[in-house]
Design an enzyme around this catalytic site. Sequence first.
Site, short mmCIF file in Angstrom:
data_model
loop_
_atom_site.label_atom_id
_atom_site.label_comp_id
_atom_site.label_asym_id
_atom_site.label_seq_id
_atom_site.Cartn_x
_atom_site.Cartn_y
_atom_site.Cartn_z
N ALA A 121 76.83 25.12 77.86
CA ALA A 121 77.83 24.76 78.60
C ALA A 121 77.54 24.37 80.21
O ALA A 121 77.80 23.51 80.84
CB ALA A 121 78.92 25.84 79.03
N GLY B 62 71.64 29.14 74.01
CA GLY B 62 72.62 29.98 74.33
C GLY B 62 74.03 29.53 74.54
O GLY B 62 74.07 28.20 74.97
N CYS B 63 75.16 30.07 73.91
CA CYS B 63 76.36 29.30 74.26
C CYS B 63 76.81 28.89 75.85
O CYS B 63 77.12 27.72 76.06
CB CYS B 63 77.73 30.03 73.74
SG CYS B 63 77.47 32.04 74.19
N TYR B 64 76.68 30.02 76.51
CA TYR B 64 76.70 29.62 78.13
C TYR B 64 75.88 28.75 78.49
O TYR B 64 76.25 27.97 79.41
CB TYR B 64 76.69 31.01 78.84
CG TYR B 64 78.00 31.93 79.07
CD1 TYR B 64 79.20 31.24 79.54
CD2 TYR B 64 78.33 33.24 78.84
CE1 TYR B 64 80.43 31.85 79.82
CE2 TYR B 64 79.62 33.93 78.85
CZ TYR B 64 80.39 33.25 79.54
OH TYR B 64 81.61 33.88 79.60
#
Length: 325
Positions: free
Chosen positions: A140, A135-137
């Site tokens: 990060a 996932g994107c979050y």
Amino acid sequence: MNDSVHTVGLIGARGHTGVELIRLIAGHPHLDLAFVSSRELDGQRVADHVAEHAGALRYENLDAAAAAAKRVDAVILALPNGKAAAYVAAIDTLAPRTLIVDLSADHRFDDAWYYGLPELTRARYAGQRRISNPGCYATAMQLALAPLRDRLAGMPACFGVSGYSGAGTTPTDKNDPDTLRDNLIPYQLSGHMHEREVSRQLGRPVAFMPHVAAYFRGITLTAHLPLTAPIDDAAALAARYRDFYAGERLVRVLDAPPWVSRIAGRHHAEIGGFALGEGGRRAVLVATLDNLLKGAATQVLQNLNLALGWAELEGIPLRDEQRGT
């Protein structure tokens, strides 16, 4: 020189990430987009929606069996969570050697699938034909936490803000510019999918507090990390991150806090703003990335390249995205 080409199919091509994938594949010297599936855009020319794509290819509305029957080298699933199973089952039956990269969360908790965050997991890749894209979050967070994983004294806390492209194209308050104007919307402040995903990958609990803001793309994440032993100063903390990501062209370590406005449209992540508290036993830092690129489409390309035998950054236009100093 190897000039062979692999064929790729994209299922769920209407969304923001689908558009970025079409652009990236169009610029890749060894990938050919063989089909794109979208119920809403069925019959329309891809080039009319994505200028970077040349040719007469049209969107199709393909069910699982029809998509599997296309017999391409790789299939990218860019579908909402919970929608991948039928396509995976059909491909398993009709073309089991087809490479699948799944952008949804459906297989991120399945040990039979390789979890593809290359900077942290490429050593685990052993020829698997089923790849779960993080996932994107979650990307990060893991990039922000990994260099201090062995020094965590307790639960890290991550405060995240995403542009509204992260809420998809189906209309909601979280992607309505009028609702978001002069606003910051918190949501799912406990038990978020990405919180569970990172906790699983890190091997310890992580607290995550997501928010959405009135800009289109990009994530900024502030991480608070309690430490088992003090770090001398912010320079030593930054040096630890530079050493950890040495040679990683898609992770740039800065001294100053990175700005989300400077990461939009870029393929790398940035980490910086290093600070210490409580006598060096509490670290704080900031990570940014483009949720549609390093948080999604760019990482798909890294995973495709790894699995298909190309250089990991093949087809990723880096511009000046080189490792920071």
